[in-house]
Design a protein around this motif. Sequence first.
Motif, mmCIF file in Angstrom:
data_model
loop_
_atom_site.group_PDB
_atom_site.id
_atom_site.type_symbol
_atom_site.label_atom_id
_atom_site.label_comp_id
_atom_site.label_asym_id
_atom_site.label_seq_id
_atom_site.Cartn_x
_atom_site.Cartn_y
_atom_site.Cartn_z
ATOM 1 N N ARG A 91 -8.529 -3.021 1.114
ATOM 2 C CA ARG A 91 -8.677 -1.591 1.392
ATOM 3 C C ARG A 91 -10.151 -1.212 1.509
ATOM 4 O O ARG A 91 -10.539 -0.421 2.378
ATOM 5 N N ALA A 92 -10.989 -1.776 0.658
ATOM 6 C CA ALA A 92 -12.416 -1.462 0.704
ATOM 7 C C ALA A 92 -13.070 -1.948 1.989
ATOM 8 O O ALA A 92 -14.057 -1.368 2.452
ATOM 9 N N PHE B 237 0.829 -1.210 0.000
ATOM 10 C CA PHE B 237 0.000 0.000 0.000
ATOM 11 C C PHE B 237 0.865 1.262 0.000
ATOM 12 O O PHE B 237 0.506 2.266 -0.622
ATOM 13 N N ASP C 7 -3.723 7.572 5.367
ATOM 14 C CA ASP C 7 -4.848 7.198 4.494
ATOM 15 C C ASP C 7 -5.481 5.882 4.919
ATOM 16 O O ASP C 7 -6.663 5.638 4.659
ATOM 17 N N ASP D 249 1.913 2.039 -3.368
ATOM 18 C CA ASP D 249 0.813 2.609 -4.146
ATOM 19 C C ASP D 249 0.561 4.077 -3.812
ATOM 20 O O ASP D 249 -0.402 4.667 -4.318
ATOM 21 N N ASP E 207 -6.116 -9.838 -2.934
ATOM 22 C CA ASP E 207 -6.940 -8.767 -3.505
ATOM 23 C C ASP E 207 -6.762 -7.507 -2.656
ATOM 24 O O ASP E 207 -7.508 -7.265 -1.696
ATOM 25 N N LEU E 208 -5.765 -6.696 -2.992
ATOM 26 C CA LEU E 208 -5.471 -5.502 -2.213
ATOM 27 C C LEU E 208 -6.634 -4.521 -2.223
ATOM 28 O O LEU E 208 -6.925 -3.874 -1.206
ATOM 29 N N ALA E 209 -7.309 -4.395 -3.361
ATOM 30 C CA ALA E 209 -8.442 -3.466 -3.445
ATOM 31 C C ALA E 209 -9.554 -3.884 -2.498
ATOM 32 O O ALA E 209 -10.182 -3.032 -1.841
ATOM 33 N N ALA E 210 -9.816 -5.182 -2.396
ATOM 34 C CA ALA E 210 -10.867 -5.663 -1.495
ATOM 35 C C ALA E 210 -10.491 -5.428 -0.038
ATOM 36 O O ALA E 210 -11.353 -5.099 0.788
ATOM 37 N N ARG F 106 0.994 -8.895 -3.810
ATOM 38 C CA ARG F 106 0.349 -8.300 -4.989
ATOM 39 C C ARG F 106 -0.150 -9.392 -5.944
ATOM 40 O O ARG F 106 -1.217 -9.270 -6.559
#
Length: 436
Positions: free
Chosen positions: A225-226, A29, A83, A32, A220-223, A216
């Motif tokens: 974070r969500a 993260f 963040d 990113d 599922d990094l997006a999941a 990576r």
Amino acid sequence: MNNPPGILISAPGSGTGKTTVMLGLLRAFAEDGLAVQPFKSGPDYIDPAFHLAAAGRNSFNLDTWAMDDALLSAVGQQAKGADLIIAEGSMGLFDGVAFKGATGQGTSAETAIRMGWPVVLVLDVSGQAQSAAATALGFATYRDDINLAGVILNRVASPRHERLTRLGMEKAGVKVLGSLPRRGDLTLPERHLGLIQAVEHPDLDAAIAGYAAFLRENVDLAAIRAAATGRPLTRTGSLPTPPAQRIALARDAAFSFTYPHLLEGWRNAGAEILPFSPLADEAPDPDADLVWLPGGYPELHGATLANAGTYIKGLRKHAETRPVHGECGGYMALGQALIDKEGNRHQMAGLLGLVTSYEKRKFHLGYRLARLNAAMPGQPEGTYLRGHEFHYSTILEEPDAPLAHVTDAEGATVPETGSIKGRVTGTFFHLIARSA
């Protein structure tokens, strides 16, 4: 105050790979472009330095046994400007002590609930497949106030193994956030107190970058974070105040364990922290008001410390007129002698009569509640302190006056009372907070 959203990485127990997952997530993260704030649930001394190396931000301990609500809020506020928060649990998610402390029993579950963080459970699925779902389901339902965001499957043997394990999770209604193939190199070096220190790792940055790349590919990094959430910190609190204005702090591979929230509180209050290295034979600053020797691994550097004449002379000179305090390894270094695991006796500073041995190993682990029999730096006589003890040394001699009456988390008397002699004090426990 609204904190950034966060998650807590936990597991059913130790040894499941959650630390390497934690470090990989922090670095991924951060790569990113996110400002990621790490925390550690519980009294761990070593992991926060690894978190700092991975995220580039100081990591802080959150401890529901030792910290009251105001201090938990004050520590939580260190995430300001981030963040995303990623916290790492200790041991298993629900592991703690039998009786409640200031606010709880010291479990990672309590930390997650208090801060409003969903839990990501790292499951070592070696030797099982669909049955892993029963473990996940048990953790999801053990407490109705735990929010299980999902699981990361670790040490998956093959695509077939992954498929069967995912089928079980689907049937149980548990979300799979990642699946990590078994890799023998995804471990951190250890010694008798757990992981080696971050400063001792032969190539830490490259190792963490490797963990990030691995996650990576497989998580599922997006999941994740969500899934992060949190709740406002409704109480304001302050970090602990400094025990002196100018504090000479031993800081090297032999002396490295001080809780980050203490140092942050000292700095915030305007104290000057003056680091020096006993291993480099540096004397404490002669203008310091206090010398503080943290815990660490003096037993690995006995001969070096015994021969550090400038350091010992400066320490003794300071003790003639001003206070000196040591915690655990620092306490041992203030004593007469330390015997290493090979049986070699090394003369220490001699400011206290303590003699300790690693040749005769005895495991000491747990929370400590201490009532001071005499004042120590920053704390008057009669004060109750909460801390944690973790070492393998055996006391051979402890002839000085006991500094405190010490009990464990269940109220049983602990024989490691600490010592006081003149202006010199020491404890085997690492201070976390003053207790009400």
